[in-house]
Design an enzyme around this catalytic site. Structure first.
Site, PDB file in Angstrom:
ATOM      1  N   ASN A  33      42.554  53.358  45.875  1.00 14.62           N
ATOM      2  CA  ASN A  33      42.796  51.929  45.649  1.00 14.62           C
ATOM      3  C   ASN A  33      44.210  51.596  46.144  1.00 14.62           C
ATOM      4  O   ASN A  33      45.191  52.150  45.645  1.00 14.62           O
ATOM      5  CB  ASN A  33      42.645  51.629  44.147  1.00 14.62           C
TER       6      ASN A  33
ATOM      7  N   HIS B 277      48.322  48.281  45.190  1.00 13.91           N
ATOM      8  CA  HIS B 277      49.747  48.192  44.886  1.00 13.91           C
ATOM      9  C   HIS B 277      50.647  48.314  46.119  1.00 13.91           C
ATOM     10  O   HIS B 277      51.846  48.030  46.027  1.00 13.91           O
ATOM     11  CB  HIS B 277      50.115  49.170  43.773  1.00 13.91           C
TER      12      HIS B 277
ATOM     13  N   HIS C 198      40.981  45.258  45.216  1.00 13.85           N
ATOM     14  CA  HIS C 198      40.551  44.219  44.284  1.00 13.85           C
ATOM     15  C   HIS C 198      41.132  42.899  44.775  1.00 13.85           C
ATOM     16  O   HIS C 198      42.341  42.697  44.729  1.00 13.85           O
ATOM     17  CB  HIS C 198      41.083  44.571  42.884  1.00 13.85           C
TER      18      HIS C 198
ATOM     19  N   ARG D 249      41.807  39.705  43.774  1.00 11.38           N
ATOM     20  CA  ARG D 249      41.836  38.951  42.518  1.00 11.38           C
ATOM     21  C   ARG D 249      41.878  37.465  42.792  1.00 11.38           C
ATOM     22  O   ARG D 249      42.392  37.024  43.824  1.00 11.38           O
ATOM     23  CB  ARG D 249      43.064  39.348  41.685  1.00 11.38           C
TER      24      ARG D 249
ATOM     25  N   ARG E  64      47.242  38.038  43.570  1.00 15.68           N
ATOM     26  CA  ARG E  64      48.590  38.542  43.255  1.00 15.68           C
ATOM     27  C   ARG E  64      48.989  39.723  44.131  1.00 15.68           C
ATOM     28  O   ARG E  64      50.154  40.011  44.279  1.00 15.68           O
ATOM     29  CB  ARG E  64      48.692  38.923  41.788  1.00 15.68           C
TER      30      ARG E  64
ATOM     31  N   GLU F 296      36.375  45.404  44.885  1.00 16.13           N
ATOM     32  CA  GLU F 296      36.289  45.066  43.461  1.00 16.13           C
ATOM     33  C   GLU F 296      36.374  43.558  43.357  1.00 16.13           C
ATOM     34  O   GLU F 296      37.267  42.936  43.944  1.00 16.13           O
ATOM     35  CB  GLU F 296      37.450  45.689  42.692  1.00 16.13           C
TER      36      GLU F 296
ATOM     37  N   THR G 215      43.194  45.409  35.145  1.00 19.25           N
ATOM     38  CA  THR G 215      41.888  45.223  34.503  1.00 19.25           C
ATOM     39  C   THR G 215      41.871  45.936  33.160  1.00 19.25           C
ATOM     40  O   THR G 215      42.032  47.152  33.102  1.00 19.25           O
ATOM     41  CB  THR G 215      40.776  45.792  35.413  1.00 19.25           C
TER      42      THR G 215
ATOM     43  N   GLU H 140      30.775  52.245  37.243  1.00 25.09           N
ATOM     44  CA  GLU H 140      32.073  52.926  37.211  1.00 25.09           C
ATOM     45  C   GLU H 140      32.544  52.907  35.766  1.00 25.09           C
ATOM     46  O   GLU H 140      32.706  51.835  35.167  1.00 25.09           O
ATOM     47  CB  GLU H 140      33.083  52.218  38.126  1.00 25.09           C
TER      48      GLU H 140
ATOM     49  N   HIS I 280      40.427  54.217  36.627  1.00 20.32           N
ATOM     50  CA  HIS I 280      41.478  53.497  35.888  1.00 20.32           C
ATOM     51  C   HIS I 280      42.350  54.480  35.112  1.00 20.32           C
ATOM     52  O   HIS I 280      41.886  55.161  34.214  1.00 20.32           O
ATOM     53  CB  HIS I 280      40.933  52.448  34.921  1.00 20.32           C
TER      54      HIS I 280
END
Ligand code: PXP
Length: 251
Positions: A11, A14, A56, A58, A62, A83, A114, A164, A205
């Protein structure tokens, strides 16, 4: 129980968080001095053995932006896992994008990340319709759920091939060993139940270079989605070594 090695989805959200910290109002998302570029990072992660790239998109944009996802769709060589919230706007975007996988997640603007699994039972018809629309377009769906029987049973009714399991409660309990042991057992039972229900079971996660030693002992997991820990390690070692090291620890 699957005997194949567990796959790693990296993922990269970031990398975009870091970019947005400086270039939120830039007109483009790459080029010039705009850095870091999440797409370049994804390509390096793939070179190091990532089996897929996860982002993701969003609602509040962000971190990852639409343009990042479109560029990933063109550039990556493995598989794209989007996602997404269960909204009409995201479904329309996914149908245009056609990622290999779409993971339906709950979304809340005030959360840092999340926080819980998708409330499948509380929004059956929306989830069912979303799964059906994506499946009809050839996109394989996954539902991000808490590791409990009720969530798994509701997920199985939705005809989504993947779930998941949310590993956040386990990860948060890590330094309270008795609680962590309970959470790990919940994950084991949920993975076993998911398989009995005919689901392919992923997890993600809060997985890191330490707790992976226990996570990897959960029987039958197909793929792990890991972001924060790999990107944090990459600041010291570079992304390629960070991915290689996680794969070594997974196997
Ligand atoms: N899986 C899902 C569904 C997520 O929402 C996230 C966080 O974006 C992850 C996996 C990765 O979590 P982490 O960044 O803690 O590894």
């Amino acid at each position: 129980m699957s005997s194949s090695p567990i796959l790693l989805g990296v993922n990269i959200d970031h990398a975009a968080t870091l970019r947005q910290a400086r270039y939120r109002s830039a007109a483009t998302t790459c080029g010039g001095m705009i850095e870091p570029d999440p797409v370049e990072l994804a390509l390096a992660a793939e070179r190091a053995g990532a089996d897929g790239i996860t982002v993701h998109l969003r609602e509040d944009r962000r971190h990852i932006q639409e343009r990042d996802v479109l560029r990933l769709r063109e550039c990556i060589k493995t598989r794209l896992n989007l996602e997404m919230a269960c909204t009409d706007a995201m479904v329309a975007f996914a149908l245009k994008l056609k990622p290999e996988f779409a993971c339906l997640v709950p979304e809340n603007r005030t959360e840092v990340t999340t926080e819980g699994g998708l409330d499948v039972a509380g929004q059956r018809s929306r989830v069912r319709d979303t799964v059906a629309a994506l499946t009809a377009a050839g996109i394989q769906t996954s539902l991000f759920i808490d590791p409990d029987a009720a969530s798994l049973e509701a997920a199985a009714e939705m005809q989504s091939p993947f779930v998941e399991l949310h590993t956040g409660a386990y990860a948060n309990a890590y330094f309270t060993p008795a609680q962590a042991a309970l959470e790990l057992e919940r994950l084991r039972s949920a993975a076993a139940l998911g398989q009995r229900l005919g689901l392919t079971v992923n997890a993600g996660h809060g997985i890191n270079y330490v707790n992976i030693a226990q996570i990897r002992t959960i029987a039958g997991l197909h793929e792990l989605n890991i972001g924060h820990s790999i990107l944090s390690r990459a600041l010291f070692t570079g992304i390629e070594e960070a991915v290689r090291e996680m794969k070594r620890r997974m196997h």
